[in-house]
Design a protein around this motif. Structure first.
Motif, mmCIF file in Angstrom:
data_model
loop_
_atom_site.group_PDB
_atom_site.id
_atom_site.type_symbol
_atom_site.label_atom_id
_atom_site.label_comp_id
_atom_site.label_asym_id
_atom_site.label_seq_id
_atom_site.Cartn_x
_atom_site.Cartn_y
_atom_site.Cartn_z
ATOM 1 N N UNK A 83 29.979 -11.442 40.581
ATOM 2 C CA UNK A 83 29.527 -12.587 39.799
ATOM 3 C C UNK A 83 30.643 -13.100 38.886
ATOM 4 N N UNK A 84 31.311 -12.167 38.206
ATOM 5 C CA UNK A 84 32.368 -12.555 37.273
ATOM 6 C C UNK A 84 33.586 -13.087 38.024
ATOM 7 N N UNK A 85 33.965 -12.411 39.105
ATOM 8 C CA UNK A 85 35.117 -12.880 39.881
ATOM 9 C C UNK A 85 34.856 -14.262 40.472
ATOM 10 N N UNK A 86 33.628 -14.500 40.905
ATOM 11 C CA UNK A 86 33.303 -15.817 41.438
ATOM 12 C C UNK A 86 33.532 -16.903 40.407
ATOM 13 N N UNK A 87 33.099 -16.645 39.167
ATOM 14 C CA UNK A 87 33.297 -17.623 38.105
ATOM 15 C C UNK A 87 34.776 -17.783 37.769
ATOM 16 N N UNK A 88 35.492 -16.659 37.691
ATOM 17 C CA UNK A 88 36.922 -16.728 37.381
ATOM 18 C C UNK A 88 37.694 -17.479 38.453
ATOM 19 N N UNK A 89 37.377 -17.198 39.712
ATOM 20 C CA UNK A 89 38.090 -17.850 40.805
ATOM 21 C C UNK A 89 37.747 -19.333 40.904
ATOM 22 N N UNK A 90 36.509 -19.682 40.544
ATOM 23 C CA UNK A 90 36.153 -21.095 40.479
ATOM 24 C C UNK A 90 36.967 -21.788 39.392
ATOM 25 N N UNK A 91 37.087 -21.125 38.255
ATOM 26 C CA UNK A 91 37.838 -21.681 37.138
ATOM 27 C C UNK A 91 39.318 -21.834 37.490
ATOM 28 N N UNK A 92 39.887 -20.830 38.166
ATOM 29 C CA UNK A 92 41.319 -20.844 38.491
ATOM 30 C C UNK A 92 41.651 -21.825 39.602
ATOM 31 N N UNK A 93 40.693 -22.070 40.501
ATOM 32 C CA UNK A 93 40.946 -22.951 41.636
ATOM 33 C C UNK A 93 41.613 -22.214 42.785
ATOM 34 N N UNK A 94 41.744 -22.899 43.887
ATOM 35 C CA UNK A 94 42.334 -22.286 45.083
ATOM 36 C C UNK A 94 43.814 -22.004 44.850
ATOM 37 N N UNK A 119 32.005 -31.920 34.780
ATOM 38 C CA UNK A 119 32.754 -30.700 34.498
ATOM 39 C C UNK A 119 33.890 -30.468 35.491
ATOM 40 N N UNK A 120 34.083 -31.419 36.405
ATOM 41 C CA UNK A 120 35.171 -31.352 37.398
ATOM 42 C C UNK A 120 35.055 -30.137 38.310
ATOM 43 N N UNK A 121 33.809 -29.732 38.604
ATOM 44 C CA UNK A 121 33.595 -28.636 39.551
ATOM 45 C C UNK A 121 33.846 -29.172 40.962
ATOM 46 N N UNK A 122 34.735 -28.543 41.722
ATOM 47 C CA UNK A 122 35.054 -29.052 43.074
ATOM 48 C C UNK A 122 34.009 -28.629 44.095
ATOM 49 N N UNK A 123 32.835 -29.244 44.054
ATOM 50 C CA UNK A 123 31.775 -28.916 45.000
ATOM 51 C C UNK A 123 32.166 -29.386 46.400
ATOM 52 N N UNK A 124 31.371 -28.979 47.388
ATOM 53 C CA UNK A 124 31.736 -29.305 48.765
ATOM 54 C C UNK A 124 31.798 -30.811 49.024
#
Length: 336
Positions: free
Chosen positions: A152-163, A243-248
């Motif tokens: 759960x935490x890694x998913x949020x961190x990786x979303x924040x960091x981007x690809x 929030x600039x979330x890069x959704x699909x």
């Protein structure tokens, strides 16, 4: 308890099964209030804020359903359902702070009522309560919960960091969804098998089902964020865009623009504008919702739902399997 999703929405015509699960959900609900009880007013009120706002209780629903591959009527099953819902609730307090979301489940987000610090600490408090409930279930449950919490935490961190540079942004995003959403739904399905005395060989198939259906669930949620009103979803439409979330859909439209699609380029121009004002946000939301990439994203959600069903090949034919299929279908057909 009027906010609970009706089990009949994914169990179909079997009224008895729907009634049995509804009865157990009432027990889960009572236990949630007992576990979150605090002697001081602020932690007690804050802990129950999102609990009282309702919700679909999708994770306990799924757990109670997979438990019917064994003996679903035992204390451990109720505790497991409480644990996964507490983890989910805790994550929502944190998510709303990170997203600066003003509304959750039709009510003001906790940080809007008490501020960021109280909202974050309340999420932490609920995580601790979930750990206490899980500890009663034994070391295997604690290990699974720890792994789930890490994802759960890694998913949020990786979303924040981007690809990372050179990585496929769409593959990166799907992995983010598998971690931050799929992992807990997977654990919910797995716990149902683990603590019902079912054939433990079924734990991995239902876990994989849960992870894949979780990806489908979040992809559908991304589309709901674009296509529904606040009254329907209980959330502010377009929050992910602001929030600039890069959704699909966003990833798809950017890829299309990069390939020379002029209509996609116009949508990207709106997305990259200042979305502080509600008018600018609405213009960007409406343009993206109307573009064909949103239909393509919806199709991808359906593809993941079908992949979830395929994971259930080892599960015996019967009402539970049929209901899990219906659960997967309901995830992508919902509108809120």
């Amino acid at each position: 308890m009027s906010h609970l999703a009706s089990p009949a929405t994914f169990i179909g015509a079997d009224a008895q099964l729907a009634t049995d699960i509804s009865t157990q959900l009432e027990a889960v609900e009572r236990r949630l209030y007992e576990v979150t009880e605090q002697t001081r007013k602020l932690p007690d009120t804050a802990s129950k804020h999102l609990l009282a706002a309702g919700g679909k209780r999708a994770r306990p629903n799924l757990l109670l359903l997979t438990a019917r591959l064994g003996d679903a009527h035992c204390e451990a099953i109720i505790d497991a359902a409480v644990a996964v819902e507490l983890i989910h609730l805790a994550s929502l307090y944190h998510d709303d702070v990170m997203d600066d979301a003003p509304v959750r489940r039709g009510a003001p987000a906790a940080h809007e009522v008490w501020g960021n610090s109280v909202a974050i600490l309340t999420g932490d408090l609920l995580f601790s309560k979930a750990s206490g409930v899980t500890a009663k279930l034994g070391p295997d449950a604690v290990r699974v919960q720890a792994d789930t919490f890490e994802r759960l935490v890694l998913g949020q961190l990786n979303e924040f960091a981007g690809a990372p540079e050179g990585a496929d942004p769409i593959e990166h995003y799907i992995q983010v969804l598998a971690d931050k959403t799929g992992s807990l739904i997977a654990t919910s399905a797995q716990f149902g098998v683990m603590f019902s005395g079912a054939d433990q060989a079924l734990a991995e198939p239902v876990r994989l089902f849960g992870e894949r259906v979780g990806i489908a669930f979040q992809l559908a949620d991304d589309i709901i964020d674009l296509t529904t009103t606040s009254a329907m979803s209980g959330k502010t439409p377009g929050t992910d865009l602001r929030e600039r979330v890069p959704t699909l859909p966003v990833l798809y439209v950017r890829a299309a623009a990069a390939e020379g699609d002029e209509s996609a380029a116009e949508v990207v121009r709106l997305l990259d504008a200042d979305l502080t004002s509600d008018a600018a946000l609405e213009a960007a939301r409406a343009a993206l919702a109307a573009h064909p990439v949103t239909i393509r994203a919806r199709d991808e959600a359906s593809r993941w739902a079908e992949a979830a069903k395929a994971a259930l090949d080892p599960v015996p034919e019967g009402l539970v399997k049929e209901s899990l299929f219906a659960f997967a279908d309901s995830v992508v057909s919902r509108t809120a």
